[in-house]
Design an enzyme around this catalytic site. Structure first.
Site, PDB file in Angstrom:
ATOM      1  N   ARG A 140       0.857  -1.191   0.000  1.00 59.17           N
ATOM      2  CA  ARG A 140       0.000   0.000   0.000  1.00 59.17           C
ATOM      3  C   ARG A 140       0.893   1.240   0.000  1.00 59.17           C
ATOM      4  O   ARG A 140       2.104   1.130   0.169  1.00 59.17           O
ATOM      5  CB  ARG A 140      -0.914   0.000   1.224  1.00 59.17           C
ATOM      6  CG  ARG A 140      -0.131   0.054   2.535  1.00 59.17           C
ATOM      7  CD  ARG A 140      -1.033   0.164   3.756  1.00 59.17           C
ATOM      8  NE  ARG A 140      -0.230   0.131   4.967  1.00 59.17           N
ATOM      9  CZ  ARG A 140      -0.727   0.067   6.191  1.00 59.17           C
ATOM     10  NH1 ARG A 140      -2.027   0.055   6.387  1.00 59.17           N
ATOM     11  NH2 ARG A 140       0.065   0.041   7.224  1.00 59.17           N
ATOM     12  N   GLU A 151      -6.475   5.398  15.903  1.00 63.24           N
ATOM     13  CA  GLU A 151      -6.180   3.962  15.944  1.00 63.24           C
ATOM     14  C   GLU A 151      -5.290   3.649  17.135  1.00 63.24           C
ATOM     15  O   GLU A 151      -4.346   4.393  17.419  1.00 63.24           O
ATOM     16  CB  GLU A 151      -5.389   3.523  14.712  1.00 63.24           C
ATOM     17  CG  GLU A 151      -6.116   3.586  13.403  1.00 63.24           C
ATOM     18  CD  GLU A 151      -5.195   3.170  12.256  1.00 63.24           C
ATOM     19  OE1 GLU A 151      -4.165   2.512  12.510  1.00 63.24           O
ATOM     20  OE2 GLU A 151      -5.507   3.510  11.115  1.00 63.24           O
ATOM     21  N   GLU A 163      -2.626  -8.270   7.478  1.00 61.09           N
ATOM     22  CA  GLU A 163      -2.812  -7.906   8.880  1.00 61.09           C
ATOM     23  C   GLU A 163      -3.756  -8.852   9.619  1.00 61.09           C
ATOM     24  O   GLU A 163      -4.394  -8.475  10.592  1.00 61.09           O
ATOM     25  CB  GLU A 163      -3.270  -6.448   8.973  1.00 61.09           C
ATOM     26  CG  GLU A 163      -2.171  -5.523   8.480  1.00 61.09           C
ATOM     27  CD  GLU A 163      -2.500  -4.045   8.571  1.00 61.09           C
ATOM     28  OE1 GLU A 163      -1.592  -3.267   8.905  1.00 61.09           O
ATOM     29  OE2 GLU A 163      -3.647  -3.676   8.294  1.00 61.09           O
ATOM     30  N   LYS A 164      -3.826 -10.093   9.137  1.00 64.93           N
ATOM     31  CA  LYS A 164      -4.793 -11.024   9.747  1.00 64.93           C
ATOM     32  C   LYS A 164      -4.425 -11.418  11.172  1.00 64.93           C
ATOM     33  O   LYS A 164      -5.266 -11.888  11.922  1.00 64.93           O
ATOM     34  CB  LYS A 164      -4.996 -12.255   8.875  1.00 64.93           C
ATOM     35  CG  LYS A 164      -3.765 -13.058   8.573  1.00 64.93           C
ATOM     36  CD  LYS A 164      -4.126 -14.195   7.607  1.00 64.93           C
ATOM     37  CE  LYS A 164      -2.901 -14.940   7.113  1.00 64.93           C
ATOM     38  NZ  LYS A 164      -1.996 -14.089   6.309  1.00 64.93           N
ATOM     39  N   ASN A 185      -4.432   8.205   4.507  1.00 63.48           N
ATOM     40  CA  ASN A 185      -4.262   7.467   5.772  1.00 63.48           C
ATOM     41  C   ASN A 185      -2.798   7.483   6.145  1.00 63.48           C
ATOM     42  O   ASN A 185      -1.930   7.194   5.317  1.00 63.48           O
ATOM     43  CB  ASN A 185      -4.711   6.007   5.628  1.00 63.48           C
ATOM     44  CG  ASN A 185      -4.755   5.307   6.973  1.00 63.48           C
ATOM     45  OD1 ASN A 185      -5.522   5.716   7.851  1.00 63.48           O
ATOM     46  ND2 ASN A 185      -3.944   4.297   7.159  1.00 63.48           N
ATOM     47  N   GLU A 186      -2.515   7.828   7.381  1.00 65.87           N
ATOM     48  CA  GLU A 186      -1.135   7.836   7.869  1.00 65.87           C
ATOM     49  C   GLU A 186      -0.176   8.321   6.780  1.00 65.87           C
ATOM     50  O   GLU A 186       0.730   7.590   6.343  1.00 65.87           O
ATOM     51  CB  GLU A 186      -0.728   6.446   8.356  1.00 65.87           C
ATOM     52  CG  GLU A 186      -1.427   6.051   9.638  1.00 65.87           C
ATOM     53  CD  GLU A 186      -0.793   4.842  10.326  1.00 65.87           C
ATOM     54  OE1 GLU A 186      -0.112   4.064   9.653  1.00 65.87           O
ATOM     55  OE2 GLU A 186      -0.991   4.699  11.539  1.00 65.87           O
ATOM     56  N   TRP A 232       3.264  -6.335  13.501  1.00 61.48           N
ATOM     57  CA  TRP A 232       4.442  -5.805  12.805  1.00 61.48           C
ATOM     58  C   TRP A 232       5.667  -5.609  13.706  1.00 61.48           C
ATOM     59  O   TRP A 232       6.658  -5.053  13.266  1.00 61.48           O
ATOM     60  CB  TRP A 232       4.079  -4.498  12.086  1.00 61.48           C
ATOM     61  CG  TRP A 232       3.246  -3.551  12.897  1.00 61.48           C
ATOM     62  CD1 TRP A 232       1.891  -3.395  12.810  1.00 61.48           C
ATOM     63  CD2 TRP A 232       3.684  -2.642  13.914  1.00 61.48           C
ATOM     64  NE1 TRP A 232       1.463  -2.453  13.710  1.00 61.48           N
ATOM     65  CE2 TRP A 232       2.541  -1.963  14.400  1.00 61.48           C
ATOM     66  CE3 TRP A 232       4.927  -2.323  14.465  1.00 61.48           C
ATOM     67  CZ2 TRP A 232       2.598  -0.999  15.407  1.00 61.48           C
ATOM     68  CZ3 TRP A 232       4.991  -1.367  15.469  1.00 61.48           C
ATOM     69  CH2 TRP A 232       3.828  -0.722  15.923  1.00 61.48           C
TER      70      TRP A 232
HETATM   71  C1  GLA Z   1      -1.677   1.741  10.880  1.00 62.20           C
HETATM   72  C2  GLA Z   1      -2.597   1.786   9.687  1.00 62.20           C
HETATM   73  C3  GLA Z   1      -3.620   0.700   9.709  1.00 62.20           C
HETATM   74  C4  GLA Z   1      -2.994  -0.602  10.134  1.00 62.20           C
HETATM   75  C5  GLA Z   1      -2.338  -0.425  11.478  1.00 62.20           C
HETATM   76  C6  GLA Z   1      -1.732  -1.707  12.007  1.00 62.20           C
HETATM   77  O1  GLA Z   1      -2.193   2.409  11.967  1.00 62.20           O
HETATM   78  O2  GLA Z   1      -3.243   3.015   9.565  1.00 62.20           O
HETATM   79  O3  GLA Z   1      -4.153   0.595   8.410  1.00 62.20           O
HETATM   80  O4  GLA Z   1      -2.041  -0.965   9.183  1.00 62.20           O
HETATM   81  O5  GLA Z   1      -1.302   0.494  11.338  1.00 62.20           O
HETATM   82  O6  GLA Z   1      -1.155  -1.511  13.272  1.00 62.20           O
END
Ligand code: GLA
Ligand code: GLA
Length: 681
Positions: free
Chosen positions: A123, A319, A367-368, A161-162, A327
């Site tokens: 991504r 989040e 991320e499962k 996002n981020e 991770w």
């Molecule tokens: C970040 C991303 C999420 C996800 C989390 C996993 O915060 O924004 O999409 O990947 O990490 O910890």
């Protein structure tokens, strides 16, 4: 947003504008068949979820081809959520370009430092400066705003996002062109750039802007000012992208607030969030607990820093995790009570929203193994029961919503320029970690039970009796003047090794270190004394330093030596000094003492500055205190930092959440108690 103006907040679909805390998660319904959506909203209601972030990674689903849009499924989800009283923080969906786009336009893919393309398959594979990416992404943003701008569930826009999570440093030709434009704006003429970059060194003088490149893989150390400017530029490039999305949104839906989720967390350092914060209607952050002995302190430090970015106003925790992430090298599940403590610590430092990644744990994809509000085990699980419990707690804490940070008497200065520049290559040591030093000070304050604000170098220092500026490496003239004025006005400043060394161009202040602060501190250092891994320098205070030492000569007749080295190359020389200035002082700590070693030093500094713990002495250190303040009351968050029960005596207040105040208040392991203390009581 400015620091003194209340930020805009969520536009709740119903009338309660401020009177509740937001609670929810990233919701990724596209990973599940529509039957599951019904179960989802039922379980959301059970848990008290009132907001979700939607469509974050939905680009391929929303625009399956360049000329085809597919909004039906999202229409259904938006409606379903709204029917169930759940608001939506709607993403612009631009975070992960779909395969058709990267196939048609591989020129949007980022290029790393070594010239390697970052291919699709994960991504965030887009260049922040790519005009082609921007054109396609803004088209999507416009489509989203046109389609959902009037939807009653829409509470806020969530840009991308981020930003910068994986693509902040792009070394492509697009980046090179944008870097030149940025440099022209900063320096005006090539001569000024040459001076700032000290290009007489190693025959680097530029004759034309076109000759300048990003600091790509080179034969030896790339020019340090070029590296520093590239960091500044890269942060600015993403900020510029954020603004581009924001302007489409505010043009079409001026009444909907805009945010994006920062990553104030650990070593994530590419984005200068202190600079970005003013681009948003309210600040949002993502935080994940990092394994290690300072895990909880790191969480508090990050939450505290996020509160600073929000100017003391409430912010949105977009989040965090209910339990393990996927991770880290080893991903630990949270212990009982751990999730609630983490969530409430964020609230303690100003979060008015407690959200998680993600709602339902994925069955497939990268991320499962990342925890969620509904784990693989389903709703019949400890995690989900603790989520339901947290929902009830947040409801009980509704009076806290909208309250601000109550300023502390002490502050730690945190500065992105110093973070970036102090960790560049070809320095006296490659081991220095800027954020770690600041965190160690924070831990020492926590151990002393003393509240401390984390603030920026541009913030007003005059609010504080004690100001700690660790490794403040970059000190432009104006900052040196502000620090001197702070001390002259009676403030107590303490700074450390490798502070005051260079100006904004990373040029050394000459005449002896720490150039910019030499006179203020009344010391002079001719040579640094970095320490090898495993080596220690003992101090007569009974603590030992690592990483660094300095060969200090005291130059001010009024300077007192607080501690001296008793071992190593500097044995017999000063290790910690202080110079009284009127009713203030300027102190210097020349080595890395770590969270434990800083305790006796901080204790002396607290005495000098008159800063005290507000907690009963018996629990200082075991209990962390954070305070929010509203129109009629303060809210004390008492956080048990330990895995044991702690009895808190002598603190009055109405219990909003936690054990009852009878003879005393017993906080169970990892428990958090929130007390309401009316003003004037
Ligand atoms: C970040 C991303 C999420 C996800 C989390 C996993 O915060 O924004 O999409 O990947 O990490 O910890
Ligand atoms: C080599 C080079 C010098 C200098 C030194 C640094 O000797 O010839 O230019 O870079 O290394 O140690």
């Amino acid at each position: 947003m400015t620091a003194h103006q209340a930020p805009r907040w969520l536009r709740w679909p119903s009338d309660t504008s401020r009177g509740r805390l937001a609670f929810g998660a990233d919701y990724n319904p596209e990973q599940w068949p529509p039957e599951v959506w019904q179960d989802d909203v039922r379980a959301m209601r059970r848990a008290g979820v009132n907001i979700v972030s939607l469509a974050i990674f939905s680009w391929a689903r929303l625009q399956p081809r360049a000329d085809r849009w597919a909004f039906d499924w999202l229409d259904q989800v938006m409606d379903l959520l709204h029917e169930n009283g759940i608001a939506v923080d709607l993403a612009t969906a631009t975070a992960s370009p779909p395969p058709w786009l990267t196939t048609a336009h591989p020129e949007i893919l980022p290029v790393d430092h070594d010239g390697r393309t970052l291919w699709p398959g994960a991504r965030q594979h887009w260049r922040p400066t790519s005009p082609v990416f921007r054109e396609h992404a803004l088209r999507l943003v416009r489509a989203m705003a046109e389609r959902y701008g009037g939807h009653p569930a829409l509470a806020a826009w969530h840009v991308n996002n981020e930003l910068g999570c994986h693509n902040v440093y792009d070394f492509s030709d697009d980046a090179a062109a944008a870097f030149r434009t940025w440099l022209r704006k900063r320096y005006g003429t090539i001569e000024r750039l040459n001076r700032a970059w000290a290009t007489t060194f190693w025959s680097q003088e530029y004759g034309a802007w076109e000759e300048i490149l990003p600091p790509r893989l080179a034969a030896s150390y790339p020019n340090p000012t070029q590296q520093l400017d590239f960091k500044r530029f890269s942060s600015d490039a993403l900020k510029d992208y954020l603004r581009a999305e924001r302007s489409v949104l505010t043009e079409l839906t001026p009444e909907i607030p805009v945010t994006t989720n920062f990553m104030v967390m650990g070593e994530t350092k590419g984005m200068d969030f202190a600079d970005w914060a003013r681009e948003l209607d309210f600040v949002s952050n993502d935080h994940y607990l990092l394994t290690g002995p300072q895990a909880q302190d790191e969480l508090s430090f990050s939450a505290n820093l996020t509160g600073m970015l929000a100017g003391g106003e409430p912010w949105f925790l977009m989040e965090h995790s209910t339990s393990a992430v996927n991770w880290q090298p080893v991903n630990l599940a949270k212990r009982p009570g751990g999730m609630a403590r983490d969530s409430l610590t964020h609230v303690a430092y100003g979060a008015d929203a407690v959200c998680f990644f993600q709602w339902r744990q994925s069955a497939g994809g990268a991320e499962k193994y990342h925890s969620a509000m509904i784990p693989h085990a389903g709703t019949d699980s400890e995690v989900f029961r603790s989520i339901v419990d947290l929902g009830a707690t947040l409801e009980a804490l509704a009076p806290v919503a909208g309250t601000r940070r109550r300023r502390a008497a002490a502050a730690i200065v945190f500065d992105w320029d110093s973070w970036w520049a102090s960790e560049l290559d070809s320095h006296p040591t490659s081991r220095l970690r800027y954020r770690q030093e600041a965190l160690d000070w924070f831990s020492a304050f926590a151990a002393a039970g003393v509240r401390v604000d984390v603030i920026g170098s541009a913030d007003d220092f005059s609010h504080y009796d004690l100001l700690v500026a660790p490794v403040l490496y970059v000190v432009p003239r104006a900052l040196a003047d502000r620090l001197s004025a702070y001390v002259a006005d009676g403030g107590h400043l303490v700074t450390t090794y490798f502070s005051g060394i260079v100006d904004e161009n990373d040029h050394v202040w000459l005449g002896g270190h720490p150039g910019a602060l030499r006179d203020l501190l009344g010391i002079r250092i001719e040579e640094f004394g970095p320490l090898l891994d495993g080596d220690r320098a003992d101090l007569d205070l009974g603590v030992s330093g690592t990483l660094w030492s300095d060969r200090i000569d005291v130059t001010g007749s009024d300077v007192k030596v607080v501690a001296s080295y008793t071992s190593g190359d500097q044995a017999g020389r000063p290790a910690i000094t202080t110079r009284p200035v009127g009713t203030g002082s300027a102190s210097y700590v020349s080595t890395r003492l770590g969270p434990e070693g800083l305790r006796p030093v901080l204790s002396l500094l607290l005495t000098t500055s008159g800063v005290r713990s507000e907690l009963p002495a018996a629990v200082a250190g075991a209990v962390e205190l954070a305070v929010r303040t509203g129109d009629d009351a303060d809210y004390w968050f008492l956080i048990n930092r330990t895995d044991e029960s702690v009895v808190v005596d002598g603190v009055a207040g109405e219990v909003l959440r936690g054990p009852c105040l009878a003879a005393g208040l017993t906080l169970g392991p990892r428990q958090v108690c929130v007390l309401r203390r009316p003003h004037g009581s």
